[in-house]
Design a protein around this motif. Sequence first.
Motif, PDB file in Angstrom:
ATOM      1  N   GLN A  86      -9.275   7.020  -0.371  1.00  0.00           N
ATOM      2  CA  GLN A  86      -9.134   7.498   1.002  1.00  0.00           C
ATOM      3  C   GLN A  86      -9.497   8.982   1.098  1.00  0.00           C
ATOM      4  OE1 GLN A  86      -6.234   5.454   3.578  1.00  0.00           O
ATOM      5  NE2 GLN A  86      -5.075   5.071   1.709  1.00  0.00           N
ATOM      6  N   ASN A  88     -10.713  12.435   2.201  1.00  0.00           N
ATOM      7  CA  ASN A  88     -10.837  13.092   3.504  1.00  0.00           C
ATOM      8  C   ASN A  88     -11.128  14.579   3.388  1.00  0.00           C
ATOM      9  OD1 ASN A  88      -8.211  13.765   2.567  1.00  0.00           O
ATOM     10  ND2 ASN A  88      -7.536  14.161   4.662  1.00  0.00           N
ATOM     11  N   TRP A 187      -3.012   5.837   8.560  1.00  0.00           N
ATOM     12  CA  TRP A 187      -1.939   6.816   8.742  1.00  0.00           C
ATOM     13  C   TRP A 187      -1.900   7.681   7.509  1.00  0.00           C
ATOM     14  CZ3 TRP A 187       2.171   7.610   5.452  1.00  0.00           C
ATOM     15  CH2 TRP A 187       3.165   8.499   5.897  1.00  0.00           C
ATOM     16  N   ARG A 188      -1.642   8.985   7.708  1.00  0.00           N
ATOM     17  CA  ARG A 188      -1.585   9.930   6.602  1.00  0.00           C
ATOM     18  C   ARG A 188      -0.450  10.914   6.859  1.00  0.00           C
ATOM     19  NH1 ARG A 188      -5.585  11.181   2.944  1.00  0.00           N
ATOM     20  NH2 ARG A 188      -7.070   9.969   4.180  1.00  0.00           N
ATOM     21  N   SER A 189       0.190  11.354   5.781  1.00  0.00           N
ATOM     22  CA  SER A 189       1.282  12.320   5.907  1.00  0.00           C
ATOM     23  C   SER A 189       0.793  13.576   6.658  1.00  0.00           C
ATOM     24  CB  SER A 189       1.774  12.764   4.533  1.00  0.00           C
ATOM     25  OG  SER A 189       2.164  11.685   3.723  1.00  0.00           O
ATOM     26  N   GLU A 218      -9.378  10.999  14.711  1.00  0.00           N
ATOM     27  CA  GLU A 218      -8.237  11.351  13.870  1.00  0.00           C
ATOM     28  C   GLU A 218      -7.405  12.390  14.611  1.00  0.00           C
ATOM     29  OE1 GLU A 218      -7.465  12.743   9.235  1.00  0.00           O
ATOM     30  OE2 GLU A 218      -9.219  13.506  10.302  1.00  0.00           O
ATOM     31  N   THR A 222      -0.102  17.432  10.606  1.00  0.00           N
ATOM     32  CA  THR A 222      -0.413  17.459   9.188  1.00  0.00           C
ATOM     33  C   THR A 222       0.850  17.719   8.368  1.00  0.00           C
ATOM     34  OG1 THR A 222      -0.825  19.848   9.103  1.00  0.00           O
ATOM     35  CG2 THR A 222      -2.656  18.437   9.799  1.00  0.00           C
ATOM     36  N   THR A 705       1.223  13.665  -0.671  1.00  0.00           N
ATOM     37  CA  THR A 705       0.788  13.070   0.590  1.00  0.00           C
ATOM     38  C   THR A 705       0.524  11.585   0.378  1.00  0.00           C
ATOM     39  OG1 THR A 705      -1.528  13.651   0.153  1.00  0.00           O
ATOM     40  CG2 THR A 705      -0.238  15.197   1.478  1.00  0.00           C
ATOM     41  N   ALA A 707      -1.216   8.012   2.147  1.00  0.00           N
ATOM     42  CA  ALA A 707      -2.163   7.506   3.139  1.00  0.00           C
ATOM     43  C   ALA A 707      -2.195   5.981   3.083  1.00  0.00           C
ATOM     44  CB  ALA A 707      -3.560   8.071   2.895  1.00  0.00           C
ATOM     45  N   LYS A 709      -4.064   2.405   4.993  1.00  0.00           N
ATOM     46  CA  LYS A 709      -5.188   1.972   5.823  1.00  0.00           C
ATOM     47  C   LYS A 709      -5.277   0.454   5.828  1.00  0.00           C
ATOM     48  CE  LYS A 709      -8.981   4.301   5.590  1.00  0.00           C
ATOM     49  NZ  LYS A 709     -10.250   4.886   5.073  1.00  0.00           N
TER      50      LYS A 709
END
Length: 714
Positions: A86, A88, A187-189, A218, A222, A705, A707, A709
């Motif tokens: 993932q 980014n 979704w991500r932290s 997005e 954060t 973190t 993530a 999906k």
Amino acid sequence: MKTTPPLFNKQKLVLACCAALSATGHSTVFAQEETSEKELEVISVVGHKITEFEQQNDGGALGKRAIKDTPFSVDVISLEDMEIRQVNTLNSLFSREASVSVDGSAYSSFGDTIRVRGLPLDYTQSFKVNGMSINSFSGELPYEAFEQVTLIKGATGFMYGMAAPGGIVNYVTKRATSDALSANVGWRSDSVFSGHIDASTRFGSEDAYGLRVNLVKEDGDTYLDDGGIDRETASIALDAALTDNVLWTVDVIYSDRLVENSWNRFTVSMDSAEPLPDTVDGSRNLAVPGTYDGYTNMIAITGLEWNIDDNWQLKLDYDYSKNETSWIKSLNYLLNSDGDLSILTYEQYFDVDYDQIQGVLTGSFSTGAIEHNIVAGAAFQEASTYRNDGGEYGRIVTRNYATNNLYEQADVPTYVPTLQKDLALAWVDTQRSVFISDFIALNNEWELLIGIRSNEIEHEVSEYFSSSQDDYEDTAVSPTYALMYKPSASTTYYASYVESFEGQTSAVGEEYANANELLAPLESSQYELGVKTSGEGWSLSAAVFEIEQGATLVTEENYLIQEGVTLYQGIEFSGAYEITQNLSIYGDAMFLDAEYDKTTSNQGNDVAGAPDQQFTLQTNYNVEAIPGLTLNLGGKFHGEAALNAANAWEVPSYTLVYGGVSYATQIDNHAVTLIGSVDNLLDEEYWAVGDSYGGGNLRIGEPRTVALKVKVDF
């Protein structure tokens, strides 16, 4: 709420992309076999590494060659790799590359850049899309638009022209392959949500035309306290076989990325006798309220490829990129080991327009028993930089804006923007080059490379900016030589030499006492010995290198100057192995000795920011009892690095562990993939180097973190 001005009419662009989705599909430039049924694909990153040597790589003036036939270190990050981890950011993109370290974080207020073999890459020449130059000041490109990312390590002056000698990162855009439509949500932290649509089709007689569209949104909070991100991306890739021998391609990528309440590295301004302060949690945000970084990028590339006959090909490419940047930054100065900070703010608005055209002729012929493979071409590029004329040199700087502390954060007043956003031409950078190379096959085992590139650069300053900079022009010749020995089809030994020349890409940064001063281009040279080999279920590569580059140092008075050289000597290893049908492993290692030489100060000191060693290890395990389930676990050891040229402080070593899981299944005849990943699994607190010149800049490491999906193929 966005505070960056729109560069393009995004509504029209998004509507156009959505209209293109009505013709859903997926195909390649040249026809490939299509499958009538969706197959569950187990993602195997290590499997990709084993077969990587056979892949074609765009090596600029070297032409397109298999990686095993390229006499330099090359690494490829596949789409599967980016999806399972993932990816980014640049940091996550190169998290398992031992030769790479990142001088930024996911949401830092300067665009990230990276070091390769301890050498920093530059924003204006080191990053390419489909082999063409772009301005990458924003650091992060939309990874959803790319099929793979290739890293060529070391000096590449002959291959791509003037650039920093650390290496070249080339992003390869997705192409339509076969009819397909996929969508995913993620979704991500801390609470960043995203959606992505990837659609493509082939149409026309014998599928002569291909179209692929990617749309991304997005948005959310954060992991940084009070931090936020808002990003939109749209990309279109078109290919058309105009005749049996002529292919036309078009790529358009639009990205608007806003990071709010973003904070930057801080400069260590302590007495050298004081130790670095204790680390803090990675979610700690030192940003002044109201600060932001907004980047709007447009990249448009078109090319014609003409297969003249079986031996000769002519390729003509043009690319245009536009990078509009608006920011309010807070720069922090660390005053002592107790964590006291002095804060400077500055507001700026600028724009860079980039144009490049390149023509390349490739072909082969024989002279007796010797075969020649020729690559010849010419390139022209021009970068026009516009600065806001509403403040001194396009910015408003407020020194001693506030004070703060690493451990006991104070209430800092919100910054209120005042800069008028009126642009004026500041300077124009022009580069012209011609090049030719010949891969000479002496026999079935020995091959010789001889190549040369002539470069010319000009830096022309407008009347608006002439009070702080001068015009500049220079020329340079970058040769390369290599000898390759291939005892078998699967093994290549090589020895190579290349010279590189860094064109003037930007003025001295804002944080130095001689801000906006132009520094002369640096010259560098590189020697490399290496081997690439592979077999059934395994691959291995190794390289020994020495790079000498002109040194850039920071004086005690905080002036950025050039003096002496930096010498980088190191060795790299990379290997992948399938232990069983379901278990595989991939490892990477770099040992580096980097020091200043021929300088009046800091002689023999370690080069700032260059790690002494780095290691990575990753495993993939396909769970046989649960078809479609894959687990991966990996880690990267970051070695010690000097924080500044005086070696007053060492940034301690640290190890980051990451892991992930993917599960592929069928629901209502649709392929569904669930992906979860965790970075910094053990939530390690650490300091990391925070700048490219070794000026004593430090940054807080990212926290753990998570993530998630869900991807559906329709």
